[in-house]
Design a protein around this motif. Sequence first.
Motif, mmCIF file in Angstrom:
data_model
loop_
_atom_site.group_PDB
_atom_site.id
_atom_site.type_symbol
_atom_site.label_atom_id
_atom_site.label_comp_id
_atom_site.label_asym_id
_atom_site.label_seq_id
_atom_site.Cartn_x
_atom_site.Cartn_y
_atom_site.Cartn_z
ATOM 1 N N ASP A 1 52.787 32.152 28.221
ATOM 2 C CA ASP A 1 53.040 30.874 28.891
ATOM 3 C C ASP A 1 53.149 31.051 30.392
ATOM 4 O O ASP A 1 52.681 30.199 31.166
ATOM 5 C CB ASP A 1 54.366 30.267 28.406
ATOM 6 N N GLU A 2 53.798 32.116 30.822
ATOM 7 C CA GLU A 2 54.108 32.285 32.243
ATOM 8 C C GLU A 2 53.036 33.073 32.997
ATOM 9 O O GLU A 2 53.256 33.484 34.137
ATOM 10 C CB GLU A 2 55.490 32.932 32.374
ATOM 11 N N ALA A 3 51.890 33.296 32.334
ATOM 12 C CA ALA A 3 50.773 33.997 32.983
ATOM 13 C C ALA A 3 51.201 35.361 33.513
ATOM 14 O O ALA A 3 50.734 35.797 34.569
ATOM 15 C CB ALA A 3 50.158 33.127 34.100
ATOM 16 N N ARG A 4 52.096 35.999 32.767
ATOM 17 C CA ARG A 4 52.509 37.359 33.150
ATOM 18 C C ARG A 4 51.578 38.330 32.428
ATOM 19 O O ARG A 4 51.925 38.961 31.434
ATOM 20 C CB ARG A 4 53.977 37.555 32.789
ATOM 21 N N TYR A 5 50.346 38.398 32.973
ATOM 22 C CA TYR A 5 49.248 39.016 32.244
ATOM 23 C C TYR A 5 49.479 40.498 31.941
ATOM 24 O O TYR A 5 49.266 40.962 30.825
ATOM 25 C CB TYR A 5 47.939 38.855 33.026
ATOM 26 N N ASN B 1 40.104 47.304 24.601
ATOM 27 C CA ASN B 1 39.369 47.375 25.866
ATOM 28 C C ASN B 1 39.072 45.993 26.425
ATOM 29 O O ASN B 1 39.173 45.750 27.630
ATOM 30 C CB ASN B 1 38.023 48.086 25.650
ATOM 31 N N ARG B 2 38.685 45.086 25.535
ATOM 32 C CA ARG B 2 38.341 43.730 25.964
ATOM 33 C C ARG B 2 39.599 43.005 26.450
ATOM 34 O O ARG B 2 39.533 42.239 27.406
ATOM 35 C CB ARG B 2 37.650 43.009 24.808
ATOM 36 N N ILE B 3 40.732 43.267 25.799
ATOM 37 C CA ILE B 3 41.995 42.671 26.275
ATOM 38 C C ILE B 3 42.280 43.149 27.701
ATOM 39 O O ILE B 3 42.656 42.375 28.588
ATOM 40 C CB ILE B 3 43.167 43.050 25.330
ATOM 41 N N LYS B 4 42.057 44.432 27.912
ATOM 42 C CA LYS B 4 42.291 44.999 29.240
ATOM 43 C C LYS B 4 41.391 44.313 30.276
ATOM 44 O O LYS B 4 41.833 43.955 31.378
ATOM 45 C CB LYS B 4 41.999 46.509 29.194
ATOM 46 N N SER B 5 40.130 44.122 29.894
ATOM 47 C CA SER B 5 39.198 43.451 30.812
ATOM 48 C C SER B 5 39.609 42.003 31.062
ATOM 49 O O SER B 5 39.541 41.510 32.195
ATOM 50 C CB SER B 5 37.781 43.462 30.232
ATOM 51 N N ARG B 6 40.029 41.330 30.001
ATOM 52 C CA ARG B 6 40.431 39.927 30.146
ATOM 53 C C ARG B 6 41.595 39.818 31.128
ATOM 54 O O ARG B 6 41.610 38.954 32.011
ATOM 55 C CB ARG B 6 40.817 39.353 28.769
ATOM 56 N N VAL B 7 42.547 40.703 30.970
ATOM 57 C CA VAL B 7 43.712 40.678 31.863
ATOM 58 C C VAL B 7 43.301 41.075 33.288
ATOM 59 O O VAL B 7 43.746 40.462 34.268
ATOM 60 C CB VAL B 7 44.820 41.601 31.307
ATOM 61 N N ALA B 8 42.425 42.061 33.391
ATOM 62 C CA ALA B 8 41.974 42.481 34.733
ATOM 63 C C ALA B 8 41.275 41.324 35.441
ATOM 64 O O ALA B 8 41.466 41.102 36.636
ATOM 65 C CB ALA B 8 41.037 43.683 34.618
ATOM 66 N N GLN B 9 40.473 40.576 34.694
ATOM 67 C CA GLN B 9 39.787 39.436 35.311
ATOM 68 C C GLN B 9 40.796 38.378 35.765
ATOM 69 O O GLN B 9 40.708 37.854 36.876
ATOM 70 C CB GLN B 9 38.772 38.814 34.336
ATOM 71 N N LEU B 10 41.778 38.083 34.910
ATOM 72 C CA LEU B 10 42.807 37.110 35.285
ATOM 73 C C LEU B 10 43.572 37.582 36.519
ATOM 74 O O LEU B 10 43.916 36.790 37.402
ATOM 75 C CB LEU B 10 43.762 36.877 34.108
ATOM 76 N N ASN B 11 43.816 38.875 36.588
ATOM 77 C CA ASN B 11 44.597 39.424 37.692
ATOM 78 C C ASN B 11 43.849 39.429 39.031
ATOM 79 O O ASN B 11 44.460 39.642 40.075
ATOM 80 C CB ASN B 11 45.063 40.847 37.368
#
Lengths: 170, 437
Positions: A35-39, A74-84
């Motif tokens: 919820d808090e975008a604490r990726y 790996n894809r989760i890591k990429s998703r978070v990296a993109q958001l960050n």
Amino acid sequence: MTVTADVTQAAVPGPLPVPDPDVAAFLYYEARLADEARYSEWEQLWDDDALYWVPMHPEDDPRTRLSYIYDNRNRIKSRVAQLNTGNRHAQTPPSVMRRVLGNMEVLAADEETVTVASNFVLVEYRHEQRTWAGRVVHTVRRTPAGLRLAGKTVHLVSAGGPVNTLAFLI
Amino acid sequence: MTTTETDRPAVEPPTPDAFDVASVVQDHRVHGSVYTSPEIFQRELDTIFRTGWVYVAHESEIAESGDYLTRRIGSEPVVVVHSKDGQIRVLLNRCSHRANRLCNADAGNANSFRCPYHGWTFSNDGSLTAVPMRDGYGTEFQKVRSQLGMAEAPRVDSYGGFVFASLAPEGISLAEHLGGAAKAIDRVLDLSPTGKIELRAGWMKHLHHANWKMVVENNVDGYHALFTHASVYDAIRPAKVSHIPAKVDVVVRDIGSGHSEIDYSAEYRKLDEEFVWYGRIPRAKLPDYVAALEDRHGPEKAHDALVVGPSHTLIWPNLFLAEMNVMYVEPIAPDETVAYTTAVLVPGQDKLNQRTLRRSEGAMGPAGFLIADDGEIGMRNQAGLAAHDPEWLELSRGVETDVIDETGVVNSDKSAETPQRGFYRQWASVVGQEIRA
């Protein structure tokens, strides 16, 4: 994952146990981080064999069917990296969100893992208010380092679509 | 009357169809109203989607007799059905009695469609086969009953498994419509050892808050990626080839008839490296697939197919061959579009297909690393159009470096707006036509 089609249907018999308080607390924490975008903190919850899955139909076999999201670790890591990056336009600025997780039921449990199905309602505000809802199935693993998330499957009520952009952590 | 005819200015009497397309599309620019005006939107439905060829389905989705899909041609709901006589038909999804929508599932298999309202039943070839309590109708009805089948798109044709329909009884053939764009379909089929592909993985339905043209013209925009998709290149992986035009042999092409593409093939052939378009995986990861492709083509042509990869081509008006994905769009309202996306599956190549599915989810659809941001940018484009000054959108990039050759209008700068100029030339010719009452 042994739990797929059953979770949204009536195949699960009778009342089921509620999860232990530490497991419930872990799931509330996961919800709050999303919820808090604490990726990055959210990403740290995941174990190495993670699967974050948002299917288009509950009975879909991901080997032959397309999903909205089917992220391994790996894809989760990429998703978070993109958001960050701050340049994930669809989440710049991030959606303001609050979700309610309820009706928690333990579908399966052994010494190492527990599978919990819950209903959720998520209110998202970004330009306008939108509501998302569904059945979410978490697979939580007990490790010496504490609880870890091994799986999260989100069966959206609106999975039949059309769906709005889903760039936040559902 | 005191004046004679010749004294009067030679002005045609105003007609209901006084639309002047030149007032909204000029050489290198389009007026904002083409994205916002309800009248122009309606006119698009009446022209582009009622007179021309529109993509409706893929044969692999209705492979068995009785298989059907519900789709739309513009605003018209249709049933695309593999009829019992083997023919693929596009039937308007409406009971001929009192207009109830007959088919309500996305897809299914049925020999007949029975209206739940009064029980009228139609064969899956569209003919009316049963009218309950028929004695209640008089002889006048019995005379016209044979004409009360489901209405049908008068023209249906396919190329490479892609099924197109036209609601107009007359017009150019599908082959003439596709023209040079047929090669883009061939290019995808060249990657299949059987020469066929399947679109059976399910369609992601993604709601875009933008005009349908924003969605499709962006698909062949070689200018935006470095900005719109910077987060992907920054956080995950660099672009497959450089975005700097001078460094690469990537061209954009206006194929004609509204079709256009970004073509990487020359650059890929220069690199002479297989699978650059597929995450640069080594062929050793897909030995069965490569062997099967070599069986079909021989080693040389198989190598070339794996080097150039699939097409990145917009087929007017609504189909986008997005490399190993296929997207089509349905216009809903001037500011609302549904984009449908699926992965291209190669029959018998499960390992390849699983990889393709995962790549498709990564890039495409509402949560995709690319398309989610394209959707956001499209929505902001639509929002920006609420500002009426400047009135026009500029599409002049590369106009002085466009070159005409046998493949169309080509620009060796992939950021040129050549595809968009071709799109709007077609748009002006189709939307500007006289609408028959």
